[in-house]
Design a protein around this motif. Structure first.
Motif, PDB file in Angstrom:
ATOM      1  N   GLY A  97      58.145   6.615  65.682  1.00 27.71           N
ATOM      2  CA  GLY A  97      57.503   7.431  64.656  1.00 27.71           C
ATOM      3  C   GLY A  97      56.007   7.549  64.912  1.00 27.71           C
ATOM      4  N   GLU A 155      48.624  -0.969  66.724  1.00 22.12           N
ATOM      5  CA  GLU A 155      49.953  -1.577  66.870  1.00 22.12           C
ATOM      6  C   GLU A 155      49.797  -3.100  66.881  1.00 22.12           C
ATOM      7  OE1 GLU A 155      53.387  -0.976  67.034  1.00 22.12           O
ATOM      8  OE2 GLU A 155      53.422  -3.146  67.401  1.00 22.12           O
ATOM      9  N   ARG A 156      50.591  -3.754  66.052  1.00 20.05           N
ATOM     10  CA  ARG A 156      50.501  -5.218  65.896  1.00 20.05           C
ATOM     11  C   ARG A 156      50.891  -5.973  67.167  1.00 20.05           C
ATOM     12  NH1 ARG A 156      54.288  -6.950  61.152  1.00 20.05           N
ATOM     13  NH2 ARG A 156      55.810  -6.321  62.691  1.00 20.05           N
ATOM     14  N   ARG A 215      57.850  -4.577  73.634  1.00 18.80           N
ATOM     15  CA  ARG A 215      58.322  -5.547  72.633  1.00 18.80           C
ATOM     16  C   ARG A 215      59.774  -5.175  72.254  1.00 18.80           C
ATOM     17  NH1 ARG A 215      59.336  -1.546  70.120  1.00 18.80           N
ATOM     18  NH2 ARG A 215      58.451  -0.665  68.215  1.00 18.80           N
ATOM     19  N   GLN A 251      62.992  -4.224  70.040  1.00 15.82           N
ATOM     20  CA  GLN A 251      63.348  -3.531  68.799  1.00 15.82           C
ATOM     21  C   GLN A 251      64.821  -3.152  68.895  1.00 15.82           C
ATOM     22  OE1 GLN A 251      63.496  -3.083  65.773  1.00 15.82           O
ATOM     23  NE2 GLN A 251      61.740  -1.783  65.196  1.00 15.82           N
ATOM     24  N   ILE A 252      65.501  -3.151  67.752  1.00 12.60           N
ATOM     25  CA  ILE A 252      66.890  -2.677  67.721  1.00 12.60           C
ATOM     26  C   ILE A 252      66.859  -1.156  67.496  1.00 12.60           C
ATOM     27  CG2 ILE A 252      67.176  -3.060  65.224  1.00 12.60           C
ATOM     28  CD1 ILE A 252      69.886  -3.534  67.953  1.00 12.60           C
ATOM     29  N   GLY A 253      67.956  -0.466  67.843  1.00 13.59           N
ATOM     30  CA  GLY A 253      68.007   0.997  67.647  1.00 13.59           C
ATOM     31  C   GLY A 253      68.088   1.693  68.989  1.00 13.59           C
ATOM     32  N   SER A 274      70.692   3.546  70.538  1.00 16.05           N
ATOM     33  CA  SER A 274      71.476   4.736  70.822  1.00 16.05           C
ATOM     34  C   SER A 274      70.728   5.955  70.283  1.00 16.05           C
ATOM     35  CB  SER A 274      72.837   4.585  70.133  1.00 16.05           C
ATOM     36  OG  SER A 274      73.745   5.509  70.644  1.00 16.05           O
ATOM     37  N   ARG A 322      64.999  -0.446  73.948  1.00 11.39           N
ATOM     38  CA  ARG A 322      63.860   0.049  73.171  1.00 11.39           C
ATOM     39  C   ARG A 322      62.527  -0.462  73.717  1.00 11.39           C
ATOM     40  NH1 ARG A 322      64.414   1.851  67.933  1.00 11.39           N
ATOM     41  NH2 ARG A 322      62.135   1.760  67.947  1.00 11.39           N
ATOM     42  N   VAL A 343      47.166  -4.077  60.872  1.00  9.61           N
ATOM     43  CA  VAL A 343      46.567  -3.451  59.688  1.00  9.61           C
ATOM     44  C   VAL A 343      46.995  -4.245  58.461  1.00  9.61           C
ATOM     45  CG1 VAL A 343      46.546  -1.378  58.250  1.00  9.61           C
ATOM     46  CG2 VAL A 343      46.486  -1.171  60.754  1.00  9.61           C
ATOM     47  N   SER A 389      54.749   1.923  60.247  1.00  8.20           N
ATOM     48  CA  SER A 389      54.888   0.509  60.624  1.00  8.20           C
ATOM     49  C   SER A 389      56.301  -0.032  60.389  1.00  8.20           C
ATOM     50  CB  SER A 389      53.836  -0.338  59.909  1.00  8.20           C
ATOM     51  OG  SER A 389      54.024  -0.294  58.523  1.00  8.20           O
ATOM     52  N   ASP A 415      60.927   4.471  59.513  1.00  5.42           N
ATOM     53  CA  ASP A 415      61.479   3.409  58.658  1.00  5.42           C
ATOM     54  C   ASP A 415      60.538   3.003  57.529  1.00  5.42           C
ATOM     55  OD1 ASP A 415      63.729   3.296  60.202  1.00  5.42           O
ATOM     56  OD2 ASP A 415      63.555   1.173  60.726  1.00  5.42           O
ATOM     57  N   GLY A 426      68.346   6.420  63.244  1.00  7.23           N
ATOM     58  CA  GLY A 426      67.020   5.871  62.955  1.00  7.23           C
ATOM     59  C   GLY A 426      65.899   6.470  63.770  1.00  7.23           C
ATOM     60  N   VAL A 427      66.052   6.523  65.087  1.00 11.44           N
ATOM     61  CA  VAL A 427      64.968   7.055  65.930  1.00 11.44           C
ATOM     62  C   VAL A 427      64.839   8.563  65.699  1.00 11.44           C
ATOM     63  CG1 VAL A 427      64.173   7.400  68.305  1.00 11.44           C
ATOM     64  CG2 VAL A 427      65.149   5.204  67.617  1.00 11.44           C
TER      65      VAL A 427
HETATM   66  P1  FAD Z   1      59.610   0.743  64.385  1.00  5.55           P
HETATM   67  O1  FAD Z   1      60.401   1.068  65.570  1.00  5.55           O
HETATM   68  O2  FAD Z   1      60.004  -0.452  63.589  1.00  5.55           O
HETATM   69  O3  FAD Z   1      58.097   0.607  64.820  1.00  5.55           O
HETATM   70  C1  FAD Z   1      57.126   0.132  63.905  1.00  5.55           C
HETATM   71  C2  FAD Z   1      55.984  -0.503  64.689  1.00  5.55           C
HETATM   72  O4  FAD Z   1      54.955  -0.856  63.758  1.00  5.55           O
HETATM   73  C3  FAD Z   1      56.383  -1.795  65.380  1.00  5.55           C
HETATM   74  O5  FAD Z   1      56.095  -1.705  66.751  1.00  5.55           O
HETATM   75  C4  FAD Z   1      55.559  -2.881  64.672  1.00  5.55           C
HETATM   76  O6  FAD Z   1      55.137  -3.893  65.555  1.00  5.55           O
HETATM   77  C5  FAD Z   1      54.383  -2.090  64.139  1.00  5.55           C
HETATM   78  N1  FAD Z   1      53.762  -2.690  62.933  1.00  5.55           N
HETATM   79  C6  FAD Z   1      54.404  -3.226  61.869  1.00  5.55           C
HETATM   80  N2  FAD Z   1      53.503  -3.653  60.954  1.00  5.55           N
HETATM   81  C7  FAD Z   1      52.286  -3.387  61.462  1.00  5.55           C
HETATM   82  C8  FAD Z   1      50.959  -3.602  60.981  1.00  5.55           C
HETATM   83  N3  FAD Z   1      50.740  -4.166  59.784  1.00  5.55           N
HETATM   84  N4  FAD Z   1      49.917  -3.222  61.753  1.00  5.55           N
HETATM   85  C9  FAD Z   1      50.137  -2.625  62.961  1.00  5.55           C
HETATM   86  N5  FAD Z   1      51.376  -2.401  63.470  1.00  5.55           N
HETATM   87  C10 FAD Z   1      52.440  -2.771  62.723  1.00  5.55           C
HETATM   88  N6  FAD Z   1      68.336   3.709  65.356  1.00  5.55           N
HETATM   89  C11 FAD Z   1      68.813   4.518  66.315  1.00  5.55           C
HETATM   90  O7  FAD Z   1      68.238   5.591  66.544  1.00  5.55           O
HETATM   91  N7  FAD Z   1      69.921   4.176  67.032  1.00  5.55           N
HETATM   92  C12 FAD Z   1      70.605   3.026  66.808  1.00  5.55           C
HETATM   93  O8  FAD Z   1      71.580   2.748  67.495  1.00  5.55           O
HETATM   94  C13 FAD Z   1      70.137   2.168  65.760  1.00  5.55           C
HETATM   95  N8  FAD Z   1      70.755   0.996  65.500  1.00  5.55           N
HETATM   96  C14 FAD Z   1      70.267   0.190  64.499  1.00  5.55           C
HETATM   97  C15 FAD Z   1      70.944  -0.986  64.161  1.00  5.55           C
HETATM   98  C16 FAD Z   1      70.492  -1.780  63.108  1.00  5.55           C
HETATM   99  C17 FAD Z   1      71.228  -3.035  62.735  1.00  5.55           C
HETATM  100  C18 FAD Z   1      69.322  -1.405  62.388  1.00  5.55           C
HETATM  101  C19 FAD Z   1      68.817  -2.254  61.254  1.00  5.55           C
HETATM  102  C20 FAD Z   1      68.638  -0.255  62.736  1.00  5.55           C
HETATM  103  C21 FAD Z   1      69.103   0.557  63.771  1.00  5.55           C
HETATM  104  N9  FAD Z   1      68.434   1.729  64.109  1.00  5.55           N
HETATM  105  C22 FAD Z   1      68.965   2.559  65.060  1.00  5.55           C
HETATM  106  C23 FAD Z   1      67.208   2.135  63.407  1.00  5.55           C
HETATM  107  C24 FAD Z   1      65.931   1.936  64.239  1.00  5.55           C
HETATM  108  O9  FAD Z   1      65.781   0.572  64.543  1.00  5.55           O
HETATM  109  C25 FAD Z   1      64.730   2.421  63.442  1.00  5.55           C
HETATM  110  O10 FAD Z   1      65.089   3.489  62.611  1.00  5.55           O
HETATM  111  C26 FAD Z   1      63.552   2.864  64.314  1.00  5.55           C
HETATM  112  O11 FAD Z   1      63.124   1.821  65.133  1.00  5.55           O
HETATM  113  C27 FAD Z   1      62.396   3.328  63.416  1.00  5.55           C
HETATM  114  O12 FAD Z   1      61.265   3.662  64.181  1.00  5.55           O
HETATM  115  P2  FAD Z   1      59.810   3.527  63.531  1.00  5.55           P
HETATM  116  O13 FAD Z   1      58.854   4.071  64.526  1.00  5.55           O
HETATM  117  O14 FAD Z   1      59.812   4.069  62.160  1.00  5.55           O
HETATM  118  O15 FAD Z   1      59.586   1.953  63.333  1.00  5.55           O
END
Ligand code: FAD
Length: 494
Positions: free
Chosen positions: A17, A36-37, A42, A44-46, A48, A111, A135, A169, A305, A317-318
């Motif tokens: 995101g 980025e923290r 690093r 991460q799950i997600g 596919s 990931r 942050v 985040s 998320d 999710g992605v």
């Molecule tokens: P994130 O990928 O979580 O990235 C957020 C980033 O913010 C992280 O790198 C973190 O370190 C950083 N951060 C956090 N707090 C701070 C702070 N205070 N200051 C600075 N940085 C910070 N999605 C799929 O597309 N395919 C799948 O197969 C899938 N399987 C899943 C299975 C499970 C069990 C779960 C729970 C989720 C799954 N997902 C899947 C969902 C997927 O993990 C997320 O939807 C996706 O990673 C969201 O991306 P994002 O960029 O919003 O957040």
């Protein structure tokens, strides 16, 4: 405390995101800081992905070729042992007219690798990416959010200010409540996921060896995702009532669940669990299905998320993270260019994001009714997506490929990229002409505000030149906003 650095946009979090949003606003000339923290790569799950991310957003970002070279397994569709039919059934993205070859596939990604490619690309596109930076809170004058308080990699407390702060985040967000809403957890999807990694698991027969395999069984369902020729991500999603048992001894709980599911047991018969390194741990996640009651307030926007997530069965999710980032980037670009007011621009972002989330949510509720067969699921997909011109199967496939919104930038990104490149070239020529060799004037003309206004001006010329609005989707509301020709901002529908 140091002086306050100034930016147009500050993005919190460098997952899909955050990297997508920061890149798409930087491409329009905004000054962007991303904090980025962690230090990438690093975990991460997600893992596919959906075609909408690979062929839509990643093409807009100019990162599709790098992904293709990374060697991620190709996912042509999915194979389900699900519903009332005892045999597995398979769908292919290729059945959708919106994803004609060569874009009828996605990838299964580690990931750590995928997110790093996306974040490095953001830095290449001009984003000021700083890792190891946490942050803690936003700066808020009561009317709008105007910056963040953060700690840098050396442990120094710092402040930075911007017109917009974007919370990307993720599920651990500390900032989402600052948008004035609250997180509402789904009563319906109250599951828990338990997952680990295996070497040497079996593969589906070709051409489906890269498919996700999802298998329902008495206690819940399993995902089985090939991450390389030998590495497999295996996770069980079970009812929350099993939390105590699972958390007490996750290793034993996962082994017992595998033993309960004949198809997954068969696929893992010759496999060994990875016990070291990034994949050595068995992880548990719960309370992951929620949405925030507000996605923005003046100066603060939630994407990915941080705003919402729903059950992982369709790997959405992605897609939701990158699509919401695209929508929010359009809003920010339009506001910074002064072409759309903040209210309508961010209402458009929220309406489209909620619609996409809602489609997945509604469809998932019927997909969990195990007494139905796949034909009934396909029919439900057509109903939920209101896809009048599609067969039931096509509607199902488009929904779970992330392209049911009809959003052209997710399926026909090349047209937008061409338009962006043409306009960027035109702009450079115009800047050189206007500044007439004066470097001070050139710098002023390249500033984000001036650039934005020039981009909007050239949009009108571009439309006259192309004479067509091919690849553009309809407005969501009468008189509402539609995407610009380069996909990076909003315009009022003519
Ligand atoms: P994130 O990928 O979580 O990235 C957020 C980033 O913010 C992280 O790198 C973190 O370190 C950083 N951060 C956090 N707090 C701070 C702070 N205070 N200051 C600075 N940085 C910070 N999605 C799929 O597309 N395919 C799948 O197969 C899938 N399987 C899943 C299975 C499970 C069990 C779960 C729970 C989720 C799954 N997902 C899947 C969902 C997927 O993990 C997320 O939807 C996706 O990673 C969201 O991306 P994002 O960029 O919003 O957040």
């Amino acid at each position: 405390m140091e002086s306050r650095e100034q930016f147009d946009v500050i993005v919190v979090g460098g997952g899909p995101g955050g990297s997508t949003l920061s890149s798409l606003v930087s491409m329009r000339g905004a000054r962007v800081l991303l904090l980025e923290r962690e230090v990438f790569p690093r975990y991460q799950i997600g893992e596919s992905l959906l075609p909408s991310t690979v062929h839509g957003v990643c093409r807009l970002l100019g990162v599709a070729d790098e992904l293709a070279k990374a060697g991620f397994p190709v996912k042509r569709g999915g194979t389900f042992r699900w519903g009332s039919r005892p045999e597995p059934w398979t769908f292919s993205f290729a059945v959708s007219p919106r994803m004609a070859s060569p874009s009828s596939f996605a990838y299964q990604v580690e990931r750590a690798k995928f997110d790093k490619i996306m974040l490095d690309n953001a830095a290449r596109l001009g984003v000021d990416v700083r890792q190891g930076c946490t942050v803690h809170d936003v700066l808020d004058d009561g009317e709008r959010v105007h910056g963040v308080r953060w700690t840098d990699a050396d442990g120094n407390e710092r402040l930075a200010e911007a017109r917009f702060v974007v919370d990307a985040s993720g599920n651990t967000s500390r900032l989402h409540t600052r948008a004035g809403g609250r997180r509402e957890y789904s009563e319906y999807f109250r599951s828990l996921a338990l997952f680990g990694y295996f070497e040497g698991g079996k593969r589906l027969p070709e051409p489906n060896s890269g498919n996700i395999l999802s298998v329902a069984f008495d206690s819940g369902w399993f995902w089985y995702i090939p991450l390389s020729q030998t590495l497999t991500s295996v996770g069980a999603v079970v009812h929350r009532s099993m939390a105590e048992k699972v958390q007490g001894d996750p290793e034993r709980a996962l082994a017992a669940l595998i033993a309960e599911c004949p198809l997954i047991s068969e696929y893992l018969a010759d496999a060994t669990r990875v016990t070291e390194g990034r994949y050595g741990q068995i992880r548990v996640r719960k309370d992951y299905s929620y949405h925030s009651t507000r996605f923005w307030r003046p100066g603060l926007i939630l994407v990915g998320d941080a705003a919402c997530f729903v059950d992982p069965v369709f790997s959405s999710g992605v897609h939701l993270a990158t699509y919401s980032a695209l929508l929010a980037a359009r809003s920010i670009n339009s506001i910074l260019a002064g072409t759309v007011e903040e209210g309508p621009a961010l209402q458009e972002f929220e309406a489209r994001y909620r619609r996409e989330y809602g489609v997945f949510y509604q469809f998932l509720m019927s997909f969990y009714q195990m007494n139905r067969n796949e034909d009934s699921y396909f029919w439900e997909a057509k109903r939920v997506t209101r896809s009048e011109h599609r067969t039931e199967l096509q509607a199902f496939v488009e929904l779970i490929a992330g392209v049911s919104s009809g959003e052209s930038a997710l399926t026909d990104a090349d047209t937008f990229v061409q338009n962006f490149t043409m306009r960027a070239d035109e702009l450079e020529v115009a800047v050189d002409k206007l500044s007439d060799g004066d470097s001070g004037s050139a710098a002023m003309l390249r500033s984000s505000v001036v650039r934005g206004a020039m981009y909007e001006g050239s949009q009108v010329q571009m439309r006259a030149l192309l004479g067509t609005d091919a690849a553009r989707e309809a407005a969501m509301f009468p008189g509402g906003l539609v995407s610009s020709l380069d996909g990076l901002s909003w315009e009022y529908q003519a």
